[in-house]
Design an enzyme around this catalytic site. Structure first.
Site, PDB file in Angstrom:
ATOM      1  N   GLU A 173       0.884  -1.171   0.000  1.00  0.00           N
ATOM      2  CA  GLU A 173       0.000   0.000   0.000  1.00  0.00           C
ATOM      3  C   GLU A 173       0.912   1.208   0.000  1.00  0.00           C
ATOM      4  OE1 GLU A 173      -3.154  -0.115  -0.362  1.00  0.00           O
ATOM      5  OE2 GLU A 173      -3.457  -2.249  -0.031  1.00  0.00           O
ATOM      6  N   CYS A 214      -1.809   8.913   4.198  1.00  0.00           N
ATOM      7  CA  CYS A 214      -1.791   8.390   2.826  1.00  0.00           C
ATOM      8  C   CYS A 214      -3.056   8.813   2.082  1.00  0.00           C
ATOM      9  CB  CYS A 214      -1.689   6.870   2.851  1.00  0.00           C
ATOM     10  SG  CYS A 214      -2.893   6.107   3.931  1.00  0.00           S
TER      11      CYS A 214
HETATM   12  P1  NAP Z   1       8.945   4.320   3.902  1.00  0.00           P
HETATM   13  O1  NAP Z   1      10.055   5.259   4.099  1.00  0.00           O
HETATM   14  O2  NAP Z   1       8.747   3.722   2.556  1.00  0.00           O
HETATM   15  O3  NAP Z   1       9.137   3.181   5.012  1.00  0.00           O
HETATM   16  C1  NAP Z   1       8.331   2.020   5.084  1.00  0.00           C
HETATM   17  C2  NAP Z   1       9.213   0.814   5.377  1.00  0.00           C
HETATM   18  O4  NAP Z   1       9.911   0.436   4.198  1.00  0.00           O
HETATM   19  C3  NAP Z   1      10.277   1.041   6.427  1.00  0.00           C
HETATM   20  O5  NAP Z   1      10.410  -0.138   7.202  1.00  0.00           O
HETATM   21  C4  NAP Z   1      11.525   1.281   5.606  1.00  0.00           C
HETATM   22  O6  NAP Z   1      12.652   0.879   6.336  1.00  0.00           O
HETATM   23  C5  NAP Z   1      11.306   0.347   4.428  1.00  0.00           C
HETATM   24  N1  NAP Z   1      11.980   0.775   3.214  1.00  0.00           N
HETATM   25  C6  NAP Z   1      11.853   1.963   2.591  1.00  0.00           C
HETATM   26  N2  NAP Z   1      12.566   1.977   1.466  1.00  0.00           N
HETATM   27  C7  NAP Z   1      13.161   0.770   1.351  1.00  0.00           C
HETATM   28  C8  NAP Z   1      14.011   0.160   0.387  1.00  0.00           C
HETATM   29  N3  NAP Z   1      14.397   0.806  -0.715  1.00  0.00           N
HETATM   30  N4  NAP Z   1      14.398  -1.114   0.607  1.00  0.00           N
HETATM   31  C9  NAP Z   1      14.027  -1.758   1.726  1.00  0.00           C
HETATM   32  N5  NAP Z   1      13.227  -1.235   2.670  1.00  0.00           N
HETATM   33  C10 NAP Z   1      12.791  -0.002   2.493  1.00  0.00           C
HETATM   34  O7  NAP Z   1       7.553   5.003   4.240  1.00  0.00           O
HETATM   35  P2  NAP Z   1       7.155   5.869   5.517  1.00  0.00           P
HETATM   36  O8  NAP Z   1       7.935   7.131   5.495  1.00  0.00           O
HETATM   37  O9  NAP Z   1       7.160   5.066   6.711  1.00  0.00           O
HETATM   38  O10 NAP Z   1       5.629   6.209   5.251  1.00  0.00           O
HETATM   39  C11 NAP Z   1       5.205   7.322   4.546  1.00  0.00           C
HETATM   40  C12 NAP Z   1       4.634   6.893   3.213  1.00  0.00           C
HETATM   41  O11 NAP Z   1       3.744   5.816   3.398  1.00  0.00           O
HETATM   42  C13 NAP Z   1       3.825   7.967   2.542  1.00  0.00           C
HETATM   43  O12 NAP Z   1       4.116   7.974   1.186  1.00  0.00           O
HETATM   44  C14 NAP Z   1       2.406   7.540   2.792  1.00  0.00           C
HETATM   45  O13 NAP Z   1       1.470   8.024   1.864  1.00  0.00           O
HETATM   46  C15 NAP Z   1       2.528   6.057   2.744  1.00  0.00           C
HETATM   47  N6  NAP Z   1       1.468   5.398   3.481  1.00  0.00           N
HETATM   48  C16 NAP Z   1       0.583   4.612   2.808  1.00  0.00           C
HETATM   49  C17 NAP Z   1      -0.465   4.034   3.494  1.00  0.00           C
HETATM   50  C18 NAP Z   1      -1.460   3.184   2.769  1.00  0.00           C
HETATM   51  O14 NAP Z   1      -2.293   2.596   3.418  1.00  0.00           O
HETATM   52  N7  NAP Z   1      -1.418   3.091   1.476  1.00  0.00           N
HETATM   53  C19 NAP Z   1      -0.593   4.215   4.870  1.00  0.00           C
HETATM   54  C20 NAP Z   1       0.362   4.984   5.536  1.00  0.00           C
HETATM   55  C21 NAP Z   1       1.388   5.560   4.811  1.00  0.00           C
HETATM   56  P3  NAP Z   1      13.989   1.725   6.377  1.00  0.00           P
HETATM   57  O15 NAP Z   1      13.621   3.144   6.683  1.00  0.00           O
HETATM   58  O16 NAP Z   1      14.751   1.037   7.470  1.00  0.00           O
HETATM   59  O17 NAP Z   1      14.625   1.557   5.025  1.00  0.00           O
END
Ligand code: NAP
Length: 491
Positions: free
Chosen positions: A246, A283
């Site tokens: 998501e 999100c």
């Molecule tokens: P994020 O930075 O993508 O982090 C999510 C998870 O993914 C973390 O555990 C992060 O760990 C890991 N991760 C990120 N990039 C990675 C990579 N290249 N390889 C491996 N692991 C990776 O997201 P966030 O900052 O927590 O959340 C914000 C985003 O989530 C916003 O864009 C928001 O819209 C979206 N969101 C979506 C929903 C939905 O239901 N669709 C709900 C809430 C939030 P590390 O930091 O340790 O790499």
């Protein structure tokens, strides 16, 4: 190293922890794999008891958990208490769903004598848990989309052990929630592998987890960048596995002329509140507002800007998220096709972000792919539209979104039918009233949508249908009576 940081000040507080090593990740996955068969064959009532005990334990530790969450996220006590309520409600909701027999529902077609295609053997369709699920927490919902959030609740309800990767933005909260979960699993006499936890602040931990051969599916909530990178890792394994990602979304909100007859000013205030809710870190935050290019539209845009300008969002989740927001807004500010309406001067030094709103023509919006991407934070674009055709073209340019909101589509006309059709083609949830921030946990909910909102648009990560992601159908042909008598409970 992982460091707990006070989100409001950026000051390091509390503990420091090492990332999980490859050896530790392997041990966690192995424990989950070892627990897989026993947990898959557990009864629905045993899993319901586990989910309820997890909800109770979360609530019992509320005061400490919410205080840590507030320190690590800056989201504020009222919001975090509400989010903890939602998380325990969700866990108990899945328990009720299990008790209604949903996870083990069976379709039984009796044998028919004769030659095919009319004649056939008895076929009994059951569903089996897929096995250990790797679960990635998001930063912006420290409870509801984190360690014991919807992905964990639905995987456990399905009978799948989970290996949670905690989010590095709230390491102390993640560790404390994980230890609560591990204690509950122990008290329920379940194998420890049912709930495992790893942590990391670099991409290696997540990549190693997804590549682990015993992981059978991945549930991810987070950014487009992270989600697409990990989806690729899941697809390139020797045995590719489902990746339920998501991702972010721009959540277009269409203001039709009928909506502006009478209560435009009220709607503008509601919309400004939604754009700034949680400093825009939702999100489902409305990021693109389509407004008619006429005098009523002008008044609405002015009312929206006036309502947004004095708003004072709280500090963002982390310095990195704030920096990304400021970079995105700076790019918008310097884009010649945008007319800034709110936040036209930068103040990156203030402890909290400023709301940002700019206006752009439909043609310029459609032509600029960069404007279709989520700006995670309290920023939105007003797109001025002259016709139904132009609204549909803007929605098509956006392509895939968690939500589309249509204000003013109450009357059935050729235009509203075309708009509803276009909205349902790009979104997982279409709203006709209210604002898209806020996603009810219920059976009818669909929180997903065409890519890039979700990597699996046929599934939802919120609501009770989230369970279906972790149950794989199997047709049993002419099964022996002892197997039929299990009524869909895996053996
Ligand atoms: P994020 O930075 O993508 O982090 C999510 C998870 O993914 C973390 O555990 C992060 O760990 C890991 N991760 C990120 N990039 C990675 C990579 N290249 N390889 C491996 N692991 C990776 O997201 P966030 O900052 O927590 O959340 C914000 C985003 O989530 C916003 O864009 C928001 O819209 C979206 N969101 C979506 C929903 C939905 O239901 N669709 C709900 C809430 C939030 P590390 O930091 O340790 O790499």
């Amino acid at each position: 190293m992982l460091q707990s940081v006070e989100a409001r000040t950026g000051v390091a507080v509390g503990g420091r922890w090492a990332e999980s090593t490859a050896f530790e990740i392997d041990a966690a996955v192995q424990a989950a794999a070892d627990a897989s068969d026993v947990f898959a064959a557990s009864t629905a009532s045993a899993r319901a008891a586990l989910l309820r005990a997890l909800a109770d334990a979360l609530e019992a530790d509320r005061e400490a958990l919410v205080a840590i969450a507030d320190r690590e996220s800056a989201l504020g006590l009222p919001r975090l208490n509400g989010e903890l309520d939602r998380t325990s409600f969700q866990l108990r909701g899945f328990a009720e769903v299990l008790e209604r027999g949903t996870a083990h529902a069976v379709i039984d077609d009796p044998a028919v004598d004769g030659a095919p295609p009319m004649g056939r053997p008895r076929l009994t369709r059951v569903r089996v848990p897929v096995g250990p699920v790797a679960m990635f927490s998001a930063s912006n919902f420290p409870f509801a989309f984190s360690v014991l959030g919807g992905d964990t609740a639905s995987a456990l309800a399905a009978g799948c052990p989970v290996v949670v990767k905690g989010h590095p933005a709230h390491p102390e909260l993640s560790r404390r929630t994980a230890s609560i979960a591990q204690e509950v699993v122990r008290a329920q006499d379940l194998p420890a592998g049912v709930f495992q936890f790893v942590q990391g602040g670099s991409i290696e931990v997540g990549v190693t987890l997804v590549q682990s051969p015993a992981i059978a599916a991945v549930a991810f909530t987070g950014s487009f960048k992270g989600g697409t990178a990990l989806a690729k890792v899941a697809a390139e394994r020797p045995r590719p596995i489902p990746f339920y990602g998501e991702l972010g979304s721009v959540n277009p909100l269409v203001v039709l002329p009928a909506a502006l007859e009478g209560n435009g000013a009220e709607l503008a205030v509601a919309l400004a509140g939604s754009i700034c809710l949680g400093a825009g870190q939702f999100c489902t935050s409305p990021g693109v507002i389509l407004v008619p290019n006429d005098a009523a539209g002008d008044s609405f845009v002015k009312a929206l800007a006036d309502a947004l300008r004095p708003m004072q969002p709280h500090a963002m989740l982390s310095a990195a998220i704030r920096a990304t927001f400021e970079r995105g807004v700076a790019q918008w500010r310097s884009a010649p096709q945008l007319k800034p309406l709110v936040g036209d001067t930068a103040d990156a030094t203030s402890p909290a972000p400023q709301p940002f709103l700019a206006e752009v023509s439909a043609a310029d919006f459609i032509a600029s792919h960069a404007l279709h991407e989520e700006a995670f934070g309290c920023a939105a674009l007003v797109v001025r539209v002259a016709s139904t055709k132009e609204i549909i073209e803007v929605l098509k340019a956006i392509g895939g979104s968690l939500t589309v909101t249509l204000w003013g589509a109450e009357a059935e006309t050729d235009e509203t039918r075309r708009l509803v059709r276009a909205a349902t083609q790009v979104a997982g949830r279409v709203l006709f009233k209210g604002v898209p921030t806020g996603v009810a946990v219920t059976a009818a909910q669909h929180h997903g949508g065409p890519f890039p909102a979700s990597t699996q648009p046929f599934t939802t990560s919120v609501g009770y249908a989230a369970l279906d992601r972790f149950l794989r159908p199997v047709a049993l042909q002419d099964a022996p009576s002892w197997l039929i008598e299990r009524k869909g409970v895996p053996c």
